[in-house]
Every structure is written in structure tokens, then in C-alpha cells.
Enzyme design. Structure first.
Site, PDB file in Angstrom:
ATOM      1  N   GLU A 121      40.514   4.220 -19.266  1.00 22.16           N
ATOM      2  CA  GLU A 121      40.631   3.645 -18.283  1.00 22.16           C
ATOM      3  C   GLU A 121      41.827   4.306 -17.468  1.00 22.16           C
ATOM      4  O   GLU A 121      41.901   4.590 -16.315  1.00 22.16           O
ATOM      5  CB  GLU A 121      40.901   2.040 -18.570  1.00 22.16           C
ATOM      6  CG  GLU A 121      39.543   1.582 -18.730  1.00 22.16           C
ATOM      7  CD  GLU A 121      39.676  -0.077 -19.425  1.00 22.16           C
ATOM      8  OE1 GLU A 121      39.540  -0.893 -18.521  1.00 22.16           O
ATOM      9  OE2 GLU A 121      40.580  -0.123 -20.239  1.00 22.16           O
TER      10      GLU A 121
ATOM     11  N   GLY B  28      40.921   1.684 -23.165  1.00 23.97           N
ATOM     12  CA  GLY B  28      42.357   1.712 -22.029  1.00 23.97           C
ATOM     13  C   GLY B  28      42.707   3.126 -22.027  1.00 23.97           C
ATOM     14  O   GLY B  28      43.089   3.551 -20.907  1.00 23.97           O
TER      15      GLY B  28
ATOM     16  N   ALA C 244      43.755   0.609 -25.889  1.00 22.91           N
ATOM     17  CA  ALA C 244      44.767  -0.585 -26.060  1.00 22.91           C
ATOM     18  C   ALA C 244      45.102  -0.667 -27.354  1.00 22.91           C
ATOM     19  O   ALA C 244      44.290  -0.234 -28.404  1.00 22.91           O
ATOM     20  CB  ALA C 244      44.323  -2.097 -25.655  1.00 22.91           C
TER      21      ALA C 244
ATOM     22  N   GLU D 238      34.826  -0.965 -26.058  1.00 18.57           N
ATOM     23  CA  GLU D 238      35.391  -2.506 -26.406  1.00 18.57           C
ATOM     24  C   GLU D 238      34.287  -3.417 -26.926  1.00 18.57           C
ATOM     25  O   GLU D 238      34.751  -4.435 -27.586  1.00 18.57           O
ATOM     26  CB  GLU D 238      35.885  -2.800 -25.051  1.00 18.57           C
ATOM     27  CG  GLU D 238      37.230  -2.342 -24.490  1.00 18.57           C
ATOM     28  CD  GLU D 238      37.060  -0.898 -23.777  1.00 18.57           C
ATOM     29  OE1 GLU D 238      38.172  -0.239 -23.336  1.00 18.57           O
ATOM     30  OE2 GLU D 238      35.928  -0.456 -23.959  1.00 18.57           O
TER      31      GLU D 238
END
Ligand code: T1G
Ligand code: NAD
Length: 710
Positions: free
Chosen positions: A115, A112, A73, A135
């Protein structure tokens, strides 16, 4: 790789698509690391819709441009109002695709980014790929389905380990872990992905939804997870997100996929709101921003391959190892053969221990030692590109060394000193080339501690500063630019907080209570433990050196001097503030130290008072922030984040608090200033509020506003 758009020109799309027969290739091109900012998320969603809508398209391939697949992210978006589409939505849409989605991973697939790949139906990795869910390093947890999909691909416990460690897996390990389906040689993810997509289509392969998969080790994993939860609670002292990662994995084991996703979302939002996330994200960027100083960009660095280290003691040996680890050729110079032999032993000891612990291959040790020479003759370092002096902390000894360096070193060689406190201008004066003299202040042990204070004297040439920053990058150090003053940034502020700690002891607190309060605050060690580790004699020598300049009105606590007068210097003498029976590394409280403190109070007529842990932290941190503001005001530190990085990477400041200046911002500067003014009622001289702090409070600003302004 798309170039930056000319001013006014439309910004090029960050996700582009190309049709390759039945395969639609979507390329994420958002330098520097393809972070999943709003435009990338929207671009991915558009690519899915494009593939779904085009009957001629039978598969979608995701690749990253540049050096990464997707590094996660966009961390810069945290704390800001969320912009749609959210990443969970994008991942759900990828997984729900009616056509197979393939992720071809090269470089970083982190957070992310992984992911997105796990939401895809097939994953391949190229050599050099790094797959991870880091994270936790940002006080977060994978918030786009990673905590529910990773257990389904690699098992609950391996997935929990991956998320709790925050460390990436290399391609081969990711294959073994079940995170990717195949490894493909080469460096072109598009080509590798297209070939595999055609193969899959030829096999009639369809979507393979990770969310629909069972968790492979579900039966035995719950018990294992309880054990991991206990261990994590111990290891991650005070950290917020690790336990929530465990909660998410428990949900993956006990709840249907959709409910697991909802549980993950709730726990993710808790982490997002935690102050630890703000502290850890600040630390992430501070670590990178410190290298962006004017001088480092003002001139090209001088080439450095041959390094000479003068002095093979505690620091010299560590610096030699750090230079060898960075691939440099090193000559260690000592004053005589016996000292040189000790220097050789100090360096060998480091590598032998690493080999013994399997942390370094014997061949790697030999390769490093092959680039290492030792000598007692200055002539043997005449060809050095950079010299780092680490001899006794004595100005005359150092000036004599620099006079010798000036005599033998080639023109253009960079001459650096590792002094902790001494005036670098006075050292540079011992040469005819002050423009080549700079401070490189390493921290003990120098081959491990990441902080490197780069001390910039007035006459140094910009390319010498640039050379120092380039060396730091090569040594994987966190470089902080510091101006010349007594103790630069770190030791100067440390001396003041040490005084504050001494004041509390003389006022009635026990040194052990002070240490406990600051350990609970998150420091690895309390201030009195640190003295015993470094050696009380070093601080004592500094206090004696400073005595002539000390303001006679200033309060001076002598408990530490009483211990040093007894030869109680700490671990190296078996006792200091603590007792260290038979060389123990953890000290025991010493009733005799408490008696000495009592005697000093009586002698000074001090009526002892009690201190709560909160009192202790308020005073210790107020002193740190107030002196930090002074260091900023004088330009010794360029930005508050430089002070934060100094304490995060050199003084064991708890990373999740972001550093002392970030901590102050999160407390609210008015509150910190109010504390200082309250303490000043008792001791107005020590607790003089720094004008910069008063100015920021008056203007309703915080320290971060100075980071942004720089
Ligand atoms: N967001 C924004 N900027 C980033 C970024 C990111 N994720 N990663 C790197 N940068 C910037 C960085 O600040 C620097 O900028 C430049 O890229 C190069 O980085 C929902 C919530 C990828 C291994 O934690 O570990 O996904 O200084 O100097 O040494 O579950 O960067 O040049 O202006 O570090 O080669 C999870 C963080 C996010 C990975 C490359 N992802 N990045 O290392 O270069 S949370 C991460 C890294 C998440 C989801 C959750 C490293 C790297 P500048 P660099 P590098
Ligand atoms: P040390 O006493 O362990 O080592 C100093 C070495 O310098 C000795 O081996 C000595 O033989 C050698 N030496 C002395 N004079 C010499 C000369 N003229 N030529 C060549 N070698 C000579 O000291 P240390 O702890 O390694 O500290 C070295 C420097 O690093 C000091 O300036 C100190 O302030 C600084 N420093 C120390 C620490 C720390 O934690 N120890 C941390 C940062 C900086």
C-alpha cells in the site's frame, strides 16, 4: 542493517534518510521484515516532510534494508490501541507529495508495504520481489488504501483476485499486472532507485497520483464482481473478510476515490473487530512460535543430506517424497522385492500426478528421482545421516527394525520412528543408542500435511531434537514438540473427542448430525467422516490394544466395533459410517448404521435424547479443551499454542478459530468449565474437569497467559 542497541543506548532510528543530490533516500531498517510499526510510520512521515521542506530535494526514494521492502503493518499491534500516525494517513501523505516519490522494491512488499508502494508515484521491482495483499489470511483487508489503489493500477477483478487469494505476485507478474512500472536487474534497491529517480527528474516527471487514476476495466467489472462474489461466498465458507474485500472493490468501481477510502476504512474496522481476525493472527504467530523450543536452540543440529525411509507404504512413500522435495538424498528400504515395488509405485504415483496436473516440470521430477534409491538390504543405508521408520504399527516389528538400524547405521545417525501411538522409549530400548532415537510423527499424506509432531523421549540428545527441528524447517513443516504418551498431543486428544462423539451417538444423536454440526463449526470433515477416511480398523485395533488398561467404570460405546465386526472400515471397504457407492469419496448416510446405533441403545437401555448443533459443538469442544488442558498439565505439550498448531496443521481445525485452546479463550474459560461440570452430572468419570483448567478459571487467567509465560 542496524544491530540491536546496547542496553540504555538510544534505539537507532528505524527510518534513516540520505541526500543523493536532488534525491532524498529514505531507508526503512526495522528487522526482521520492516513491519510498519508506529516508529516506521512516523519515520516515513518525517521523511516526506523533510523532502517537502528542502528546496534542493526534487524526489524521494523509499527502500527497505535487509531481506524485505516492507512486509506490512506490524501484526503485533492489532488489537492494541492505535498509535498515530495511522497508516492511511502516511499513505495519503505520500501520495499528496508535491515531489515524485519512488518505491524501489526488493523482497517482500506485502499488505501495508505494498500500500505504501502504491501510494508512491513510481514503483520498480528487483528480481526476487514478492508483491501481495495477504490481509485476508489474517481475517482483514488492505486498510490503507490498497482496495482503492490496486484496482486503479491493475484493474478491479485482478485486484480482487490478488486480495482474495492472499498470495503474492513475483516481480515479473507484478509488472505484467501493472503493479510496478519496471523491473531492474541486480540486488541493490538503493542503486536501482537512485538511477531511475535521476532519469525521471531528467524527464521532468512529476507526482503521478494513483488515486487520481480511473479504474481501467470499470465498465465490464461490476458484472464480473457479482460472479466473483457468488463464487467467493461458496469458497470462503464462514470467513468474514472476503465478502468485505468484494464490497471495497465495488466501492472502487462506483464511488469517488475519497468516498471509496472511507468505505474501506469502515469495512476494515469491522474486520479488525471480528473474532476471526484474532483467531487468524493467533494462527500466524503460533505457526512460528512452535519452532522456538529450548532443545532446538540448545545445540547445533547434526548435518543431514542422506535420509533412509524404512517401509514404503502410505506413510513411508509420502515421507520419501517430502524428503526428496526438500532436496535430500533418499533410500527407501522395504522388507522384500514385491513390497519394494509397491513402494516405488507409491512414490512415482505422486510425482506422475503432479507432472500430469502441470504442478511439477518433468525435469524437476527427474532431478528428484535422481536422488532416490531403493533397497531391501540394510547394509545399503549404513551411511544414512537420518533414518525414518514407517513400518507396521506393531511394537515387535518396530523393535526388530531398530535393532537392525543399531547394527548397521553409522555412529551419530539419527534414528526416528513415525509411530502414531507406540511407546518410543520401548522402541529406543531395542538399540544401544537411545540418545539418537526420536519420534517424527508425520500426518497422511506426509508430503502434503504440514504438521510434524516431534516426539521427545527422555534419553534423547539435545542435538537430535535440534536436528529434527532443522529437518522440519527444510521440509517446510510446522514442527510441534510433544512428550511421550499414548497418542502424543494430537491422536491422544482426538481419541477423547472421538469418545465424546460416540457418547452423543449412543445418547441419541445421528453420526451424520454430529458431522454436520462440526462441519458448520468449520472443520473440513466431521469425526465420523475422518474415521472412514483413515480406516475404522486402525481405531478398532487401538481400542482393542487399550482394552486391558481401560477403566472398568468408564463408559464404552460399541457402535463403531459393530461396524468393524462387519468389515465396514470406511472408504477402503466401500462402507463404514457412510456408504460409498462405486468408490465415491463423499459418503451417503446409511440407514443400517442408524439401525445398529438404535440396537445398541436398546441393548444398553439408553433412552435417546435430541441434540442441537450447538449441544454437539459444546460437548465436542469441551472434551477437546479439557484433554488439551491435561496434555498441558502433564507437560506433553509445552504451551497451549502447540496444541493449537497441532490441530490447525494436522487435524483440519478451522484456522479462523485459532485452534482449540484459542477458541476456549475466546469463549471464556469459565463458560467451558461450566459446560464440563454440567456434563459431569451425567458422566463424572469422562467429564472430570482438569485441575489446570480449574486453576486458570479460579485465577481469572486464560490459556494465552501460559503462552506468554513460556
Ligand atoms: N508484523 C509483525 N511481525 C512480522 C510480520 C508483520 N507483518 N511479518 C513477519 N513478522 C515476523 C514473524 O513473526 C517472525 O518473527 C519474523 O518476522 C520472520 O517471519 C493496513 C492490515 C514476510 C513472507 O501478512 O508472510 O499490512 O518468529 O518467520 O518465512 O493493510 O513473515 O522471528 O520472532 O515468517 O521469511 C500483512 C506476514 C499484514 C505478511 C517472511 N502482511 N509475513 O517470511 O519469515 S496486515 C502480512 C509473512 C496489513 C494493512 C494491513 C512472512 C514473510 P519471529 P517469518 P519468512
Ligand atoms: P502401511 O501398512 O501402509 O505400510 C507399512 C509398510 O511397512 C509396508 O509396505 C510393509 O511392507 C513395510 N514393512 C513392514 N515391516 C517391515 C520391515 N521389517 N522392514 C521394512 N519394511 C517393512 O502402513 P502406514 O499407514 O504407512 O503406517 C506406517 C507407520 O506410520 C505406522 O507406525 C503408523 O501408525 C504410522 N502412521 C500412519 C498414519 C496413517 O494415516 N496411515 C499416519 C501417521 C503415522
Amino acid at each position: 542493517m542496524s544491530q540491536a542497541a546496547a542496553p540504555g543506548a538510544p534505539t537507532p532510528p528505524v527510518v534513516t534518510t540520505e541526500t543523493h543530490g536532488p534525491v532524498l533516500l529514505a531507508r526503512i531498517d526495522h528487522p526482521p521484515v520492516n513491519a510498519l510499526g508506529q516508529a516506521v510510520r512516523a519515520g516515513l512521515l518525517a521523511a516526506i516532510e523533510q523532502a517537502e521542506a528542502d528546496a534542493a530535494i526534487h524526489a524521494l526514494l523509499l527502500v527497505g534494508a535487509g531481506r524485505a521492502f516492507i512486509a506490512g503493518a506490524d501484526i503485533r499491534e492489532f488489537g492494541k490501541p492505535p498509535q498515530p500516525p495511522s497508516l492511511p494517513e502516511v499513505c495519503q501523505r505520500i501520495e499528496a507529495s508535491s515531489k515524485p516519490v519512488i518505491a524501489a522494491i526488493h523482497g517482500a512488499a506485502l499488505g501495508g508495504g505494498l500500500e505504501v508502494a502504491m501510494a508512491a508515484h513510481y514503483r520498480l521491482a528487483l528480481p526476487g520481489a514478492q508483491l501481495g495483499l495477504p490481509e485476508v489470511n489474517l481475517g482483514l483487508l488492505p486498510g490503507a488504501g490498497g482496495t482503492q489503489r490496486a484496482p486503479r493500477l491493475m484493474g478491479a477483478l485482478p485486484a480482487a483476485e490478488l486480495m482474495l487469494s492472499g498470495k503474492p505476485l513475483a516481480a515479473r507478474a507484478a509488472l505484467a499486472a501493472g503493479l510496478v512500472d519496471r523491473l531492474v536487474e541486480g540486488d541493490d534497491p538503493a542503486a536501482a532507485g537512485l538511477a531511475w529517480a535521476r532519469e525521471l527528474l531528467a524527464q521532468g516527471a512529476g507526482p503521478r497520483r494513483t488515486g487520481a487514476l480511473p479504474v481501467p476495466d470499470a465498465d465490464g467489472a461490476l458484472a464480473g464482481l457479482e460472479a466473483l462474489a457468488t463464487e467467493t461466498a461458496k469458497k470462503s465458507r464462514g470467513l468474514f473478510s472476503p465478502q468485505r474485500i468484494i464490497e471495497c472493490v465495488r466501492a472502487a468501481l462506483t464511488l469517488p476515490f475519497e468516498e471509496g477510502l472511507a468505505r474501506e476504512r469502515a469495512l476494515f474496522l469491522q474486520c479488525l473487530d471480528s473474532p476471526q481476525r484474532a483467531g487468524l493472527v493467533h494462527a500466524f504467530f503460533a505457526e512460528r512460535e512452535v519452532a522456538k523450543v529450548p532443545e532446538a536452540q540448545a545445540a547445533p543440529a547434526r548435518p543431514v543430506e542422506r535420509v533412509a525411509v524404512i517401509g514404503g507404504g502410505t506413510m513411508g512413500a509420502g515421507i520419501a517424497v517430502a524428503a526428496l522435495d526438500a532436496g535430500l538424498s533418499v533410500t527407501l528400504l522395504e522388507r522384500d522385492e514385491p513390497a519394494l515395488e509397491r513402494g516405488r509405485a507409491n512414490v512415482r504415483k505422486v510425482y506422475d500426478a503432479l507432472v500430469a496436473r502441470g504442478r511439477l516440470a518433468p525435469e524437476a521430477r527427474e532431478a528428484r528421482l535422481a536422488r532416490w534409491r531403493t533397497s531391501t538390504r540394510y547394509e545399503d543405508i549404513a551411511d544414512a545421516d537420518l533414518v525414518i521408520e514407517a513400518v507396521f504399527e506393531d511394537l515387535q516389528v518396530k523393535r526388530a527394525v531398530f535393532a537392525e538400524l543399531d547394527r548397521v547405521c553409522r555412529p551419530g545417525a539419527v534414528l526416528a520412528t513415525n509411530t502414531s501411538y507406540l511407546d518410543i522409549e520401548a522402541i529406543a530400548d531395542a538399540t544401544g543408542r537411545p540418545q539418537d532415537v526420536i519420534g517424527l510423527h508425520f500426518f497422511s499424506p506426509a508430503h502434503i500435511m504440514r504438521l510434524l509432531e516431534i516426539v521427545v523421549p527422555a534419553r534423547v540428545a539435545p542435538d537430535v531434537v535440534a536436528t529434527a527441528f532443522a529437518l522440519a524447517r527444510r521440509m517446510k513443516k510446522v514442527p510441534v514438540r510433544a512428550g511421550v504418551c499414548d497418542g502424543f498431543i494430537g491422536n491422544r486428544i482426538l481419541a477423547v473427542v472421538r469418545e465424546a462423539a460416540d457418547h452423543m451417538v449412543e445418547d441419541g444423536a445421528s453420526p451424520y448430525q454430529v458431522d454436520q454440526a462440526l462441519r458448520d463449526f468449520g472443520f473440513a470433515m466431521g469425526p465420523f467422516q475422518v474415521v472412514d477416511l483413515a480406516g475404522g480398523d486402525i481405531g478398532w485395533a487401538t481400542r482393542k490394544r487399550r482394552a486391558p488398561q481401560r477403566d472398568p467404570r468408564a463408559r464404552y460405546v460399541e457402535v463403531g466395533d459393530r461396524l468393524c465386526e462387519r468389515g465396514w472400515f470406511g472408504q477402503k471397504t466401500g462402507r463404514g459410517w457412510y456408504l460409498y457407492p462405486e468408490g465415491a469419496r463423499t459418503g451417503q448416510p446409511d440407514p443400517e448404521v442408524l439401525a445398529i446405533a438404535d440396537a445398541e441403545r436398546t441393548r444398553k437401555g439408553v433412552v435417546p435424547r435430541s441434540f442441537t448443533p450447538e449441544d454437539i459443538v459444546r460437548r465436542y469442544m469441551a472434551a477437546m479443551v479439557n484433554e488439551g488442558a491435561k496434555v498441558l498439565q502433564e507437560g506433553i505439550a509445552l504451551r497451549p499454542l502447540d496444541i493449537d498448531a497441532t490441530f490447525l496443521f494436522g487435524y483440519g481445525f478451522p484456522r479462523w478459530r485459532g485452534g482449540p485452546m484459542k477458541w476456549a479463550d475466546m469463549q471464556g474459560l469459565p463458560r467451558v468449565l461450566a459446560d464440563i461440570r454440567e456434563f459431569a452430572r451425567q458422566d463424572p468419570l469422562f467429564w472430570t474437569p482438569t485441575p489446570l483448567l480449574e486453576k486458570l478459571v479460579a485465577e481469572g487467567r486464560d490459556f494465552d497467559s501460559l503462552n506468554r509465560a513460556a
